[in-house]
Design a protein around this motif. Sequence first.
Motif, PDB file in Angstrom:
ATOM      1  N   ARG A  61       1.413  -5.643 -16.147  1.00  0.00           N
ATOM      2  CA  ARG A  61       0.825  -5.274 -14.862  1.00  0.00           C
ATOM      3  C   ARG A  61       1.819  -4.451 -14.070  1.00  0.00           C
ATOM      4  NH1 ARG A  61      -2.475 -10.277 -12.074  1.00  0.00           N
ATOM      5  NH2 ARG A  61      -1.200 -11.644 -13.370  1.00  0.00           N
ATOM      6  N   VAL A  62       1.286  -3.465 -13.349  1.00  0.00           N
ATOM      7  CA  VAL A  62       2.101  -2.641 -12.454  1.00  0.00           C
ATOM      8  C   VAL A  62       1.485  -2.743 -11.072  1.00  0.00           C
ATOM      9  CG1 VAL A  62       2.955  -0.334 -11.920  1.00  0.00           C
ATOM     10  CG2 VAL A  62       2.737  -1.065 -14.319  1.00  0.00           C
ATOM     11  N   ILE A  63       2.209  -3.356 -10.147  1.00  0.00           N
ATOM     12  CA  ILE A  63       1.723  -3.581  -8.790  1.00  0.00           C
ATOM     13  C   ILE A  63       2.309  -2.507  -7.879  1.00  0.00           C
ATOM     14  CG2 ILE A  63       1.681  -5.200  -6.857  1.00  0.00           C
ATOM     15  CD1 ILE A  63       1.987  -7.438  -8.982  1.00  0.00           C
ATOM     16  N   VAL A  64       1.450  -1.797  -7.148  1.00  0.00           N
ATOM     17  CA  VAL A  64       1.874  -0.619  -6.390  1.00  0.00           C
ATOM     18  C   VAL A  64       1.736  -0.855  -4.886  1.00  0.00           C
ATOM     19  CG1 VAL A  64       1.495   1.850  -6.011  1.00  0.00           C
ATOM     20  CG2 VAL A  64       1.166   0.861  -8.301  1.00  0.00           C
ATOM     21  N   VAL A  65       2.814  -0.529  -4.158  1.00  0.00           N
ATOM     22  CA  VAL A  65       2.828  -0.554  -2.697  1.00  0.00           C
ATOM     23  C   VAL A  65       3.556   0.710  -2.236  1.00  0.00           C
ATOM     24  CG1 VAL A  65       2.927  -3.087  -2.696  1.00  0.00           C
ATOM     25  CG2 VAL A  65       5.045  -1.778  -2.482  1.00  0.00           C
ATOM     26  N   GLY A  66       3.568   0.982  -0.918  1.00  0.00           N
ATOM     27  CA  GLY A  66       4.398   2.093  -0.463  1.00  0.00           C
ATOM     28  C   GLY A  66       3.829   2.900   0.677  1.00  0.00           C
ATOM     29  N   GLU A  67       4.578   3.957   1.027  1.00  0.00           N
ATOM     30  CA  GLU A  67       4.199   4.873   2.105  1.00  0.00           C
ATOM     31  C   GLU A  67       4.333   6.323   1.636  1.00  0.00           C
ATOM     32  OE1 GLU A  67       2.793   3.522   4.470  1.00  0.00           O
ATOM     33  OE2 GLU A  67       3.701   1.537   4.703  1.00  0.00           O
ATOM     34  N   ALA A  68       3.598   7.231   2.168  1.00  0.00           N
ATOM     35  CA  ALA A  68       2.365   6.948   2.872  1.00  0.00           C
ATOM     36  C   ALA A  68       1.238   6.903   1.853  1.00  0.00           C
ATOM     37  CB  ALA A  68       2.076   8.026   3.922  1.00  0.00           C
TER      38      ALA A  68
ATOM     39  N   MET B 127       9.103   4.433   8.513  1.00  0.00           N
ATOM     40  CA  MET B 127       8.789   3.295   9.365  1.00  0.00           C
ATOM     41  C   MET B 127       8.311   3.789  10.736  1.00  0.00           C
ATOM     42  SD  MET B 127       9.199   0.657   7.442  1.00  0.00           S
ATOM     43  CE  MET B 127       8.627   1.676   6.065  1.00  0.00           C
ATOM     44  N   GLU B 128       7.837   2.891  11.565  1.00  0.00           N
ATOM     45  CA  GLU B 128       7.121   3.277  12.776  1.00  0.00           C
ATOM     46  C   GLU B 128       7.966   3.993  13.827  1.00  0.00           C
ATOM     47  OE1 GLU B 128       4.969  -0.212  13.989  1.00  0.00           O
ATOM     48  OE2 GLU B 128       3.895  -0.297  12.080  1.00  0.00           O
ATOM     49  N   LYS B 129       9.299   3.902  13.709  1.00  0.00           N
ATOM     50  CA  LYS B 129      10.171   4.650  14.620  1.00  0.00           C
ATOM     51  C   LYS B 129      10.979   5.697  13.869  1.00  0.00           C
ATOM     52  CE  LYS B 129      10.518   0.919  18.027  1.00  0.00           C
ATOM     53  NZ  LYS B 129      11.420   0.018  18.798  1.00  0.00           N
ATOM     54  N   GLY B 130      10.552   6.007  12.651  1.00  0.00           N
ATOM     55  CA  GLY B 130      11.256   6.978  11.836  1.00  0.00           C
ATOM     56  C   GLY B 130      10.863   8.412  12.146  1.00  0.00           C
ATOM     57  N   GLU B 131      11.506   9.347  11.459  1.00  0.00           N
ATOM     58  CA  GLU B 131      11.276  10.761  11.707  1.00  0.00           C
ATOM     59  C   GLU B 131       9.887  11.219  11.261  1.00  0.00           C
ATOM     60  OE1 GLU B 131      13.234  12.649  13.417  1.00  0.00           O
ATOM     61  OE2 GLU B 131      14.891  11.217  13.590  1.00  0.00           O
ATOM     62  N   LEU B 132       9.320  10.558  10.291  1.00  0.00           N
ATOM     63  CA  LEU B 132       7.949  10.850   9.840  1.00  0.00           C
ATOM     64  C   LEU B 132       7.205   9.521   9.789  1.00  0.00           C
ATOM     65  CD1 LEU B 132       5.755  12.723   8.936  1.00  0.00           C
ATOM     66  CD2 LEU B 132       6.865  12.940   6.696  1.00  0.00           C
ATOM     67  N   ALA B 133       7.000   8.977  10.966  1.00  0.00           N
ATOM     68  CA  ALA B 133       6.499   7.613  11.106  1.00  0.00           C
ATOM     69  C   ALA B 133       5.072   7.463  10.595  1.00  0.00           C
ATOM     70  CB  ALA B 133       6.562   7.193  12.574  1.00  0.00           C
ATOM     71  N   VAL B 134       4.846   6.370   9.888  1.00  0.00           N
ATOM     72  CA  VAL B 134       3.515   6.017   9.407  1.00  0.00           C
ATOM     73  C   VAL B 134       3.047   4.783  10.184  1.00  0.00           C
ATOM     74  CG1 VAL B 134       2.117   5.336   7.426  1.00  0.00           C
ATOM     75  CG2 VAL B 134       4.051   6.903   7.110  1.00  0.00           C
TER      76      VAL B 134
ATOM     77  N   MET C 217       0.298  -0.615   2.383  1.00  0.00           N
ATOM     78  CA  MET C 217       0.399   0.841   2.490  1.00  0.00           C
ATOM     79  C   MET C 217      -0.528   1.321   3.590  1.00  0.00           C
ATOM     80  SD  MET C 217      -1.661   1.851  -1.027  1.00  0.00           S
ATOM     81  CE  MET C 217      -0.477   0.968  -2.035  1.00  0.00           C
ATOM     82  N   SER C 218      -0.168   2.420   4.230  1.00  0.00           N
ATOM     83  CA  SER C 218      -0.993   2.996   5.294  1.00  0.00           C
ATOM     84  C   SER C 218      -0.988   4.511   5.177  1.00  0.00           C
ATOM     85  CB  SER C 218      -0.458   2.594   6.677  1.00  0.00           C
ATOM     86  OG  SER C 218      -0.561   1.195   6.874  1.00  0.00           O
ATOM     87  N   PRO C 219      -2.083   5.162   5.600  1.00  0.00           N
ATOM     88  CA  PRO C 219      -2.152   6.624   5.541  1.00  0.00           C
ATOM     89  C   PRO C 219      -1.536   7.281   6.762  1.00  0.00           C
ATOM     90  CG  PRO C 219      -4.234   5.765   6.305  1.00  0.00           C
ATOM     91  CD  PRO C 219      -3.357   4.566   6.028  1.00  0.00           C
ATOM     92  N   ILE C 220      -1.187   8.544   6.614  1.00  0.00           N
ATOM     93  CA  ILE C 220      -0.805   9.348   7.770  1.00  0.00           C
ATOM     94  C   ILE C 220      -2.069   9.586   8.605  1.00  0.00           C
ATOM     95  CG2 ILE C 220      -0.061  11.684   8.440  1.00  0.00           C
ATOM     96  CD1 ILE C 220       1.887  11.586   6.087  1.00  0.00           C
ATOM     97  N   PRO C 221      -1.984   9.480   9.931  1.00  0.00           N
ATOM     98  CA  PRO C 221      -3.172   9.650  10.778  1.00  0.00           C
ATOM     99  C   PRO C 221      -3.898  10.958  10.498  1.00  0.00           C
ATOM    100  CG  PRO C 221      -1.354   8.793  12.073  1.00  0.00           C
ATOM    101  CD  PRO C 221      -0.786   9.124  10.728  1.00  0.00           C
TER     102      PRO C 221
END
Length: 302
Positions: free
Chosen positions: A229-236, A56-63, A269-273
């Motif tokens: 159906r398989v619906i996919v979400v997640g990080e990163a 998460m955005e304030k986590g140790e490996l924030a995305v 979902m979002s990528p690592i910068p």
Amino acid sequence: MKTPLHEVFDEHHIGLPSTIGMNELLGKAVLEGLSPASDDSEKILFLAIDMQNDFMEKGELAVPGSHQDVWNAARFLYSHLDKITQIAVSLDTHQPQQIFHPIWWIDGDGNHPAPFTIITPEDVLNGKWRAVNHPEESLAYVRKLGEQSKKELCIWPYHCLEGTYGAALESQFANMVFFHSIARKSTPLRIVKGKDPLSEMYGIIKPEVSHGDDAGNIELLRELKDYDRVIVVGEAQSHCVLESLRQILAHYESAADITSRIVVLSDCMSPIPGFEQSTEDAFAQLQEKYGITITTSTALKL
């Protein structure tokens, strides 16, 4: 009786401990009056990859963007409680002493590499970086990583350490997962990955470098066949989501009837910068090669 979304999911507390007691929450889920998931004529799996606090955005490996991703995924789940048969969650799970963490390596002055340092086989051979323990195995891993996975070893910040808050499923998303579990009488699937000290494991099926003839999580691959159906979400998106998809699709490469069932929700979902363009290109290639669907949580109707 439909429980209002704000009583299940608090968008202002994403990445923070939940303010809703689990017993209170699940007591409300009992009252939803939905049919059991076992009655579904169309079986739909909602696969959430590494929706954990440390990403998460304030986590140790924030995305960056992860809070909006969680919010979008939760609204989709809430809107389709009666359609989602089962939820599966993967959990990146590590110890400090792993090959991709700083403590594993030192330079000639005894310094550990900073997060996001890239270590190549040449760096190890010429002494730029030395493994504190298991030096031969570490060199072999860095070599095989390039040969088998076409990657270089990246040193990541310490993250998702087993037993820490950062390793836990993001609390608001967890509320939605367990609310669905009670409302639909469906037990979530839990996929623990990343515990091998001598390998990275971005994908949910197998580590980046397999030991011996390890075929990976065959049980999960077989499970996926049971869904329409398989619906996919997640990080990163750029790493664990992308590699999970690659592994699943490669396994079912000759089974278009299975690969075409996969739906990716790009706004969950979002990528690592720094990986934005390469991620977009990679997903486009998967779509073209395997016929997966890439859409958004608002556009997909079940």
